[in-house]
Design a protein around this motif. Structure first.
Motif, mmCIF file in Angstrom:
data_model
loop_
_atom_site.group_PDB
_atom_site.id
_atom_site.type_symbol
_atom_site.label_atom_id
_atom_site.label_comp_id
_atom_site.label_asym_id
_atom_site.label_seq_id
_atom_site.Cartn_x
_atom_site.Cartn_y
_atom_site.Cartn_z
ATOM 1 N N GLY A 396 20.557 62.332 75.637
ATOM 2 C CA GLY A 396 21.502 61.969 76.689
ATOM 3 C C GLY A 396 21.043 60.777 77.501
ATOM 4 O O GLY A 396 21.855 59.919 77.889
ATOM 5 N N GLN A 399 21.517 57.617 75.337
ATOM 6 C CA GLN A 399 22.914 57.281 75.038
ATOM 7 C C GLN A 399 23.698 56.875 76.274
ATOM 8 O O GLN A 399 24.454 55.902 76.248
ATOM 9 C CB GLN A 399 23.587 58.474 74.365
ATOM 10 N N PHE A 400 23.509 57.604 77.380
ATOM 11 C CA PHE A 400 24.330 57.377 78.574
ATOM 12 C C PHE A 400 23.552 56.825 79.749
ATOM 13 O O PHE A 400 24.160 56.447 80.754
ATOM 14 C CB PHE A 400 24.996 58.692 79.004
ATOM 15 N N ARG A 404 25.592 59.876 85.458
ATOM 16 C CA ARG A 404 26.711 60.583 84.836
ATOM 17 C C ARG A 404 27.885 59.623 84.727
ATOM 18 O O ARG A 404 28.453 59.191 85.739
ATOM 19 C CB ARG A 404 27.092 61.811 85.667
ATOM 20 N N THR A 405 28.277 59.283 83.518
ATOM 21 C CA THR A 405 29.332 58.315 83.269
ATOM 22 C C THR A 405 30.684 59.017 83.124
ATOM 23 O O THR A 405 30.789 60.245 83.150
ATOM 24 C CB THR A 405 29.018 57.507 81.995
ATOM 25 N N GLU A 407 32.383 59.204 80.499
ATOM 26 C CA GLU A 407 32.557 59.759 79.165
ATOM 27 C C GLU A 407 32.406 61.274 79.142
ATOM 28 O O GLU A 407 32.838 61.920 78.185
ATOM 29 C CB GLU A 407 31.537 59.125 78.209
#
Length: 457
Positions: A396, A399-400, A404-405, A407
Motif C-alpha cells: 500500500g 502503490q498509494f 489516503r487517496t 482511490e
C-alpha cells in the motif's frame, strides 16, 4: 494495482525463503487467502477462500509443519524498502511482546501468563502463546502531514521454561532456577536484536545505528546491562527508580551517595523545562521535558552512563467545549548520550505504532486463530500471517504513498479526518481488485468466487 504490488513483493520474499517454486506459489495463495477471507482466519477457511476446497489440504498444512524455511527471511523486503525510502538517520525500531490466546492442550509451548487486559485492581490469567514483535518505524512525517507507521520485521515465539512439578528433585529445581536467568523474555529479546543487527549489516547498513524504543517490561538489568554494538536504547522506566550521579573523583566510590527518583526530578523547580517539536496525534506539537545526563542506575545498568528525560503530562480534550485533561507523565532512560533529545523523544512517541500493529493483527487479520499444534507450525504460522500483513502495508505504501487517496472506498460520514489508509482499507481494496481482475493466470486461484460462499465454513 495493489494486487500486483503484493505479488511482486511476494515473489521477492518467498524466492529467498522457499526452495521450490510450487511451495512459493502455495505460500502466496495462502497469504492472499488469509488476508481476504471473511470471519475467523483459520487455515481451512483460507484454503476455501482460494478455491482449494475440493483438493487435498495436507500440502497446505505441511507448508508450516515440514517445509524447511525460516520466518525471519519473509521480512527482508521491508528492510530493503526502508533503506531506499529513508537512507539517512538512525533506524528506529519498536519492540514489545504480545500474547495469543489458545485452548488446545496439545500445544506444548502454551502456558499460563498474566492477561495484559486485566483491570489494575485484579490480575487475571490467560492461557496461550507469547511472541516478541519488532516493528520498523517509517517516519512519514518527513514527507508531509502524515503520521509514522510501524511495519513488523520480526515475530518470534518466546516460550517460558516449564516449571518442575511437586515431585521434582532439588537438583531439578536448582537447574530450573539457573535456566530461567538465561532463558527469559529479556534475553530472548537481546538475541532477536542481535540477529536483526547482523541482517542490517549484511545489507550494507554498517554505519547506521539502531534506535530501539522499549516499554517498561524490558527496562531492566538484562537489557541495559548488556550493551549491543551500534544499538541505542530509549525505554520507559518507573517513576520511583533509584538513580544517582557519579561519585566525586579522588575516592574509591563509583556511585554518588545521594539517590533521587525521576518523579523527584519532575517536581524539582530548580531543573528547567525544555521544549521539543514532536509529531504526535496528527500534528506537530511542542513537548515539554526535563533532561539530566550522566546518570547511574545501579540496579539496572551498573556503571553504564544514561540520560534521564522526564516528559510533562500532555493536554487533550474529548470535545472542543469540555475542560482540558492531562495524560500521565513519562519517565525515559536512554543509553544514547550524544543524539539530540528530539530524536529520542520522537522515537518513543512513535512507539505507539507497534500497539496499532498488535490491534490490527489480532482484530482484523486474526493472528493466532489458526488451529495448528505441530511443533514447527506453532511459531511459523503466526509469523507467516504477520509477514503477510507487513507485505500488505508495504504494498500500500509503494502503490498509494503514505496518505489516503481518492482511490480507496469512501469513508463513512462520521469519519472525516483519516489521513492514511488503515489495514482494513487496504484489505477492502485488495478484495475489490481480486473481484474485478482475474488472477487465474497468475496463481490459478479462484479467490473472487470463493470469498463470500465460504466465509462461514
Amino acid at each position: 494495482m495493489l494486487l500486483e504490488r503484493m505479488l511482486e513483493l511476494g515473489q521477492k520474499s518467498y524466492s529467498g525463503t522457499f526452495v521450490q517454486q510450487r511451495s512459493r506459489t502455495r505460500a502466496m495463495g495462502l497469504s492472499l487467502g488469509m488476508l481476504c477471507a471473511l470471519g475467523r482466519r483459520t487455515l481451512s477457511r483460507s484454503i476455501c477462500a482460494i478455491g482449494r476446497q475440493g483438493q487435498d489440504w495436507s500440502a497446505d498444512y505441511k507448508i508450516f509443519s515440514r517445509s524447511p524455511w525460516e520466518p525471519d527471511r519473509l521480512f527482508s523486503p521491508v528492510l530493503r524498502a526502508y533503506q531506499e525510502r529513508y537512507p539517512e538517520g538512525p533506524i528506529c525500531l519498536a519492540i514489545d511482546d504480545t500474547k495469543l490466546p489458545k485452548r488446545g492442550r496439545k500445544i506444548k509451548s502454551a502456558f499460563w501468563q498474566r492477561d495484559p487486559m486485566s483491570p489494575p485492581f485484579h490480575v487475571n490469567l490467560i492461557y496461550g502463546l507469547r511472541f516478541l514483535q519488532v516493528s520498523l518505524i517509517f517516519p512519514h512525517y518527513k514527507e508531509g502531514d502524515f503520521a509514522a507507521r510501524g511495519i513488523p520485521v520480526r515475530f518470534v515465539e518466546c516460550p517460558a521454561l516449564k516449571k518442575p512439578g511437586k515431585r521434582a528433585s532439588s537438583q531439578q529445581i536448582q537447574s530450573y532456577r539457573e535456566a530461567i536467568k538465561t532463558h527469559n523474555l529479556s534475553r530472548q529479546a537481546l538475541e532477536v536484536i542481535k540477529r536483526l543487527r547482523a541482517e542490517l549489516d549484511s545489507m550494507g547498513q554498517h554505519k547506521r545505528r539502531i534506535l530501539l524504543a522499549l516499554d517498561g517490561s524490558l527496562c531492566n538489568r538484562a537489557i541495559f546491562g548488556n550493551p549491543l554494538d551500534r544499538v541505542d536504547l530509549v525505554a520507559r522506566c518507573r517513576k520511583d527508580a533509584r538513580l544517582c550521579f557519579p561519585a566525586p573523583p579522588g575516592g574509591r566510590r563509583i556511585y554518588g551517595a545521594q539517590r533521587f527518583s525521576p518523579e523527584a526530578v519532575r517536581q524539582d523547580p530548580a531543573i528547567p523545562w525544555h521544549t521539543a517539536r514532536i509529531y504526535f496525534g496528527g500534528a506537530w506539537r511542542a513537548i515539554r521535558y526535563k533532561m539530566i545526563k550522566n546518570v547511574f542506575w545501579q540496579r539496572g545498568s551498573g556503571t553504564r552512563r544514561l540520560r534521564l528525560m522526564v516528559v510533562a503530562p500532555q493536554p487533550y480534550k474529548i470535545s472542543p467545549n469540555c475542560r482540558t485533561n492531562y495524560r500521565q507523565p513519562a519517565y525515559l532512560l536512554s543509553a544514547d548520550l550524544h543524539s539530540h533529545p528530539s530524536i529520542l523523544l520522537q522515537c518513543y512517541f512513535d512507539r505507539l505504532q507497534i500497539e496499532v500493529n498488535h490491534r490490527e493483527e489480532k482484530d482484523i487479520l486474526g493472528v493466532g486463530q489458526a488451529q495448528v499444534w505441530s511443533t514447527k507450525s506453532i511459531p511459523r504460522q503466526p509469523a507467516f500471517a504477520v509477514a503477510s500483513y507487513s507485505m500488505l502495508l508495504l504494498a500500500g505504501l509503494m502503490q498509494f504513498g503514505p496518505g489516503r487517496t481518492e482511490e480507496f472506498v469512501a469513508l463513512p460520514k462520521w469519519r472525516k479526518k483519516a489521513k492514511r489508509p488503515s489495514a482494513l482499507d487496504l484489505i477492502t481494496m485488495l478484495r475489490k481488485e481480486i473481484n474485478e481482475t482475474p488472477v487465474s493466470h497468475l496463481l490459478k486461484l479462484k479467490i473472487a468466487q470463493n470469498i463470500v460462499p465460504y466465509a462461514y465454513t
